[in-house]
Structures are given as structure tokens and as C-alpha cells.
Design a protein around this motif. Sequence first.
Motif, short mmCIF file in Angstrom:
data_model
loop_
_atom_site.label_atom_id
_atom_site.label_comp_id
_atom_site.label_asym_id
_atom_site.label_seq_id
_atom_site.Cartn_x
_atom_site.Cartn_y
_atom_site.Cartn_z
N LYS A 45 -23.37 0.78 8.08
CA LYS A 45 -24.65 0.60 8.77
C LYS A 45 -24.91 -0.89 9.02
O LYS A 45 -25.37 -1.26 10.10
CB LYS A 45 -25.79 1.21 7.95
N TYR A 46 -24.64 -1.72 8.03
CA TYR A 46 -24.83 -3.16 8.22
C TYR A 46 -23.94 -3.68 9.34
O TYR A 46 -24.41 -4.42 10.21
CB TYR A 46 -24.54 -3.93 6.92
N THR A 65 -25.09 -3.47 12.81
CA THR A 65 -26.25 -4.27 13.21
C THR A 65 -25.89 -5.69 13.61
O THR A 65 -26.73 -6.41 14.14
CB THR A 65 -27.30 -4.35 12.08
N LEU A 125 -24.64 -9.28 4.45
CA LEU A 125 -24.35 -7.98 3.83
C LEU A 125 -25.01 -7.89 2.46
O LEU A 125 -25.63 -6.87 2.12
CB LEU A 125 -22.84 -7.76 3.72
N TYR A 131 -28.65 -7.36 2.94
CA TYR A 131 -28.88 -6.01 3.45
C TYR A 131 -28.80 -4.99 2.31
O TYR A 131 -29.65 -4.10 2.18
CB TYR A 131 -27.86 -5.69 4.53
N ASN A 186 -31.84 -2.71 0.45
CA ASN A 186 -31.74 -1.26 0.37
C ASN A 186 -31.56 -0.77 -1.07
O ASN A 186 -31.15 0.37 -1.29
CB ASN A 186 -30.59 -0.77 1.25
#
Length: 181
Positions: free
Chosen positions: A122-123, A126, A170, A173, A177
Motif C-alpha cells: 500500500k505504501y 502511494t 515507509l 507510514y 498505521n
Amino acid sequence: MEDNRIIILYNERNETAITETKDKYGKLVRKISYEILRNDEDTKECENSTYLSTWNAIPPAFPKSLCAFICKIARNTAIDLLRKLSRHKAENIYNELEEVIGDDSDPQDILEASELTSFIDKYLSTIKSRNRQMFLMRYYCNMSMQTIGDCFNLNENAVRAQLLRTREGLRAYLKNNGIEV
């Protein structure tokens, strides 16, 4: 020749596609293969298998990045060949790795690794394509900073700095989360 044109040649089943791929990415394919296999003869075999696999994969695949597509095929082909050859060196590397990541026998470990992989994916989706490619080339294809720099016309320090920023992004991120690594 532009990547899109090479992909069109593959779709047309034009054998020139292989020649164009070899001209544009041959050095990179050999580098990836050699980094894994450490043997010239095996590297040549892997390179030829990579072109055949690419020929068989396009169509139906229509890769967004031909470079990344070829790198992935070369890496996987080299790893498969390394496993097939059952080299002692490879067995030692895999044994060392198993000591670090475990043998996947614990379902909780498998779940955690899967979740982490999902967050990393997901990272990576982006960030800019170029940064994502550099990250994958380094940490998925095990390419040197010099080789990555050659692909992007950058010096090693620029590659090192960009990878550092990507890793820091990362880390942030994952932290945002709720994942502490």
C-alpha cells in the motif's frame, strides 16, 4: 526503442521484440541474474530463459513498466535456476534466512508477515513510480546502488539518499498505521 513499442511487438508476436528487449535490457538482465547465480554460464542460461518467459507472458500481460516486468522475470528465473541447481551456497543462505524469519510453521507469524507485506504494498502504491522502481530494484532484485544509478542516470549517493527517504517514509507510514518494526 520505447517500451510501449516493444510491448506492441510482443503482442504482434514479432520476434524483433526479443532483439529490442535484449538491446535495451540485456545488461540489466545479466546483472540481476549474475548477482543471484554468480556463474557466467548459468547467467547466460537465465538470460535466455528470461526472454522466452517474457515472450510467453506478453500477451496476455501488458506491463505498465517493461523494465520492472523484465527485472521480475529475470530475478524469478535466476532464483528458480539456483534452486534447481541445489548449490551448497544457496542452501546455506536459505538456512541463514530461515533462522531469521522462521519456517512459517506458526500461523500467527504467517499472518503478521502477510499484513506487513500488505502495508508495504500500500505504501509503495502511494509514492512516485521512479522511487517505487528504485526501492524494488534494491530490495526485491538485490541490485547494487551503482546498477540502480546506471538505470536512472544517477550517482550512487543520489540513489542512496533517495532510498533512505523512501525507507523513512515507509517507517512513518507503518508507524501511522500502528505497526512498529
